[in-house]
Design an enzyme around this catalytic site. Sequence first.
Site, PDB file in Angstrom:
ATOM      1  N   CYS A 172     -25.190 -15.881  20.953  1.00 47.78           N
ATOM      2  CA  CYS A 172     -24.942 -14.583  21.587  1.00 47.78           C
ATOM      3  C   CYS A 172     -25.209 -14.490  22.270  1.00 47.78           C
ATOM      4  CB  CYS A 172     -25.238 -12.550  20.312  1.00 47.78           C
ATOM      5  SG  CYS A 172     -26.937 -12.708  19.930  1.00 47.78           S
ATOM      6  N   LYS A 204     -23.746  -8.029   3.130  1.00 50.73           N
ATOM      7  CA  LYS A 204     -22.457  -9.120   2.749  1.00 50.73           C
ATOM      8  C   LYS A 204     -23.036 -10.475   3.781  1.00 50.73           C
ATOM      9  CE  LYS A 204     -18.669  -9.653   5.124  1.00 50.73           C
ATOM     10  NZ  LYS A 204     -18.836 -11.097   4.874  1.00 50.73           N
ATOM     11  N   GLY A 211     -16.648  -5.253  15.038  1.00 50.48           N
ATOM     12  CA  GLY A 211     -17.236  -4.275  16.298  1.00 50.48           C
ATOM     13  C   GLY A 211     -16.561  -3.189  15.981  1.00 50.48           C
ATOM     14  N   GLU A 265     -15.776 -14.633  26.265  1.00 52.06           N
ATOM     15  CA  GLU A 265     -17.267 -15.822  24.986  1.00 52.06           C
ATOM     16  C   GLU A 265     -16.299 -16.453  24.334  1.00 52.06           C
ATOM     17  OE1 GLU A 265     -18.359 -13.065  21.086  1.00 52.06           O
ATOM     18  OE2 GLU A 265     -20.685 -14.155  21.612  1.00 52.06           O
ATOM     19  N   GLU A 301     -24.703  -4.765  16.619  1.00 55.30           N
ATOM     20  CA  GLU A 301     -24.807  -6.864  17.967  1.00 55.30           C
ATOM     21  C   GLU A 301     -23.929  -6.751  17.756  1.00 55.30           C
ATOM     22  OE1 GLU A 301     -28.266  -6.691  19.807  1.00 55.30           O
ATOM     23  OE2 GLU A 301     -28.435  -4.713  18.486  1.00 55.30           O
ATOM     24  N   GLY A 309     -21.529  -9.954  14.878  1.00 55.67           N
ATOM     25  CA  GLY A 309     -20.682 -10.177  14.772  1.00 55.67           C
ATOM     26  C   GLY A 309     -19.661  -9.911  16.120  1.00 55.67           C
ATOM     27  N   SER A 310     -19.192 -10.172  15.071  1.00 52.24           N
ATOM     28  CA  SER A 310     -17.321 -10.186  17.240  1.00 52.24           C
ATOM     29  C   SER A 310     -17.919  -8.443  17.512  1.00 52.24           C
ATOM     30  CB  SER A 310     -16.356 -11.374  16.814  1.00 52.24           C
ATOM     31  OG  SER A 310     -15.904 -10.563  15.589  1.00 52.24           O
TER      32      SER A 310
HETATM   33  P1  NAD Z   1     -17.657 -11.813  12.747  1.00 55.00           P
HETATM   34  O1  NAD Z   1     -17.145 -11.036  13.580  1.00 55.00           O
HETATM   35  O2  NAD Z   1     -16.208 -12.866  12.835  1.00 55.00           O
HETATM   36  O3  NAD Z   1     -17.875 -12.076  11.652  1.00 55.00           O
HETATM   37  C1  NAD Z   1     -19.127 -11.398  11.604  1.00 55.00           C
HETATM   38  C2  NAD Z   1     -19.509 -10.885  10.245  1.00 55.00           C
HETATM   39  O4  NAD Z   1     -18.205  -9.733   9.650  1.00 55.00           O
HETATM   40  C3  NAD Z   1     -19.381 -11.017   8.816  1.00 55.00           C
HETATM   41  O5  NAD Z   1     -19.714 -11.287   7.741  1.00 55.00           O
HETATM   42  C4  NAD Z   1     -17.239 -11.224   8.519  1.00 55.00           C
HETATM   43  O6  NAD Z   1     -17.542 -11.805   7.167  1.00 55.00           O
HETATM   44  C5  NAD Z   1     -17.643  -9.782   8.755  1.00 55.00           C
HETATM   45  N1  NAD Z   1     -16.314  -9.001   8.695  1.00 55.00           N
HETATM   46  C6  NAD Z   1     -15.214 -10.122   9.308  1.00 55.00           C
HETATM   47  N2  NAD Z   1     -13.692  -9.257   9.028  1.00 55.00           N
HETATM   48  C7  NAD Z   1     -14.924  -7.986   9.061  1.00 55.00           C
HETATM   49  C8  NAD Z   1     -13.765  -6.609   8.502  1.00 55.00           C
HETATM   50  N3  NAD Z   1     -12.693  -6.336   8.855  1.00 55.00           N
HETATM   51  N4  NAD Z   1     -14.662  -6.076   8.387  1.00 55.00           N
HETATM   52  C9  NAD Z   1     -15.989  -6.069   7.705  1.00 55.00           C
HETATM   53  N5  NAD Z   1     -16.431  -6.622   7.859  1.00 55.00           N
HETATM   54  C10 NAD Z   1     -15.767  -8.502   8.652  1.00 55.00           C
HETATM   55  O7  NAD Z   1     -18.546 -13.120  13.634  1.00 55.00           O
HETATM   56  P2  NAD Z   1     -19.071 -14.391  13.360  1.00 55.00           P
HETATM   57  O8  NAD Z   1     -18.136 -15.526  13.439  1.00 55.00           O
HETATM   58  O9  NAD Z   1     -19.731 -14.540  11.718  1.00 55.00           O
HETATM   59  O10 NAD Z   1     -20.787 -14.278  14.675  1.00 55.00           O
HETATM   60  C11 NAD Z   1     -20.753 -14.427  15.799  1.00 55.00           C
HETATM   61  C12 NAD Z   1     -20.475 -13.742  16.863  1.00 55.00           C
HETATM   62  O11 NAD Z   1     -21.545 -12.580  16.166  1.00 55.00           O
HETATM   63  C13 NAD Z   1     -20.466 -13.494  18.019  1.00 55.00           C
HETATM   64  O12 NAD Z   1     -19.492 -13.029  18.511  1.00 55.00           O
HETATM   65  C14 NAD Z   1     -21.829 -13.376  18.583  1.00 55.00           C
HETATM   66  O13 NAD Z   1     -22.264 -13.399  19.941  1.00 55.00           O
HETATM   67  C15 NAD Z   1     -21.696 -12.265  17.714  1.00 55.00           C
HETATM   68  N6  NAD Z   1     -23.135 -12.326  17.298  1.00 55.00           N
HETATM   69  C16 NAD Z   1     -23.953 -10.981  18.295  1.00 55.00           C
HETATM   70  C17 NAD Z   1     -25.611 -11.494  17.986  1.00 55.00           C
HETATM   71  C18 NAD Z   1     -26.341  -9.903  18.449  1.00 55.00           C
HETATM   72  O14 NAD Z   1     -27.801  -9.892  18.532  1.00 55.00           O
HETATM   73  N7  NAD Z   1     -26.102  -9.680  19.365  1.00 55.00           N
HETATM   74  C19 NAD Z   1     -26.548 -11.789  17.148  1.00 55.00           C
HETATM   75  C20 NAD Z   1     -25.325 -13.662  16.565  1.00 55.00           C
HETATM   76  C21 NAD Z   1     -24.344 -12.946  16.875  1.00 55.00           C
END
Ligand code: NAD
Length: 503
Positions: free
Chosen positions: A304, A193, A251, A403, A268, A246-247
Amino acid sequence: MTLTVQPHRESVGLKTGQLLVDGQWGPGSGGGTWTHRHPATGEEIGEFAVATAADVDAAVESARRAFDSGAWSNSRAGVRIKLLHRYADLLREHAEELRSLQALDNSVPLSFSGNIYATSVEAAADVFDHHAGWVDKLGGQTLPPYQGGDHLAMTFREPIGVVAAILPWNAPFLLFAQKVAPALGAGCTIVLKPSEYCTFTVLRMVELLTEAGLPPGTLNVVTGPGDPVGEALITHRDVDKISFTGSRGVGKHIVEASAGTLKRVSLELGGKSPALVFADAPNVGLAAATTIGAVTMGLSGQACVANTRALVHREVYDEFIAAAQGMAAAITYGDPFDPGVLSCPLINERQLDRVLGYIEQGKREARLVTGGERLGGDLAAGNFVAPTIFADVANDATIAQEEIFGPVLAVVPFSDEDEAVRLANDTEYGLGASVFSADAQRAFRVSRKLKAGTIGVNGFQIEPHLPFGGFKQSGLGREGGLSAIEAYTELKSVFMPLTDELM
Ligand code: NAD
């Protein structure tokens, strides 16, 4: 002149985004779509299908069938190695097209995606080559008998099964590769996804994977927002592992939501990574440029591992801030296809409001050195925020702890090494850290004490063979290196008597 990216849209030839289930591209069963708006202009860029729960079911079933058939999961190592290398070459051949698609998706400028290794197509291709190298080395052990009787005790590594891979929007090339390469290398099948804010780039990367010869059903794609699409995936009974970037909030939700079936989970997540600048830094100006560069260039701090907290020795504090301010003034914004443009807007209005809220909080908590506002004029239709530096920040201030995911640097002074380490570790996160010092003993001593997954000494890089991931609330597990591909396997032990005595 009003900024527009429409001419680029025409030249890239963007198509409507569809789902990929069982080797067939098609619209979602509910007919729902998502209209993607460009973050720099607000223009409509394209539409893609929003998967329903039934589509997610079909995608997971397809991945399960493909896994059980053994067409990929039980294929010879040589088959998998060749395909992963072939795909790496295809990525390199299509680098320019993919960078253009990304500029249409998330507005990351070509100047950045072409020059900064970690966010380049080249790095993604290298990750596929790297993991191809592990495929025929994923061995187990043969252990000596522990008790009496002649027998063999052995371990095997077997693919975990169906993986739900969920991506954020900010670095699609590397993050796609860091999940898909080890999962495929281990023999898993996947339901992917992409983020709803960076879908078209990922769909093209998937198309190239099918061109490379991946058997149908091995990788399926469901597109759309986290709720309902991601939600249906993380709670699906037949998903064996979730690999999420993601966030932190999402997570944590994934850990809770997947507990019912005890899925394997890799996370991550975010960070509040510190840069520790000692008085003996080899070049304070360069340390400042590197630090503010990571917070403003290319991704506008939406990275991130960006070191958004600078811990600076009081002796070089003013010099650091002056140099950082100079660098901040040099960042340019606008059309991501313009080679002179160095950075991007925030991804959406929600994120814009969030970052501006943190900036207002910062004005109450610390001294604003530069920035602190949304950019207007020709850029008014986009989500642009000026590079922002806050000085004299207390480490327990909100802007030093949370963050922000925007172009905001918090500069915190320190007096000695112990204080620097204590402040650096005084955070709920632990993704990365940078140490700037010409004293090698100090640099290593401090690196060993920092509670973070990746440390840069006088420079920072993410490499395909170096494990990357977080301590504390920055995540679970690592991507890159042997441990990354092992995380897509289960360890199986086999006991076998060599005489009838033990039977
Ligand atoms: P986000 O958590 O909003 O979304 C990430 C993904 O999760 C998207 O595909 C989103 O549609 C999906 N998602 C959202 N709600 C969900 C749910 N309830 N169930 C399943 N999937 C769901 O994050 P973002 O705004 O896309 O990215 C930014 C975040 O990602 C920041 O916190 C950043 O630090 C982190 N990030 C971490 C790394 C790493 O390697 N540690 C790398 C890049 C980004």
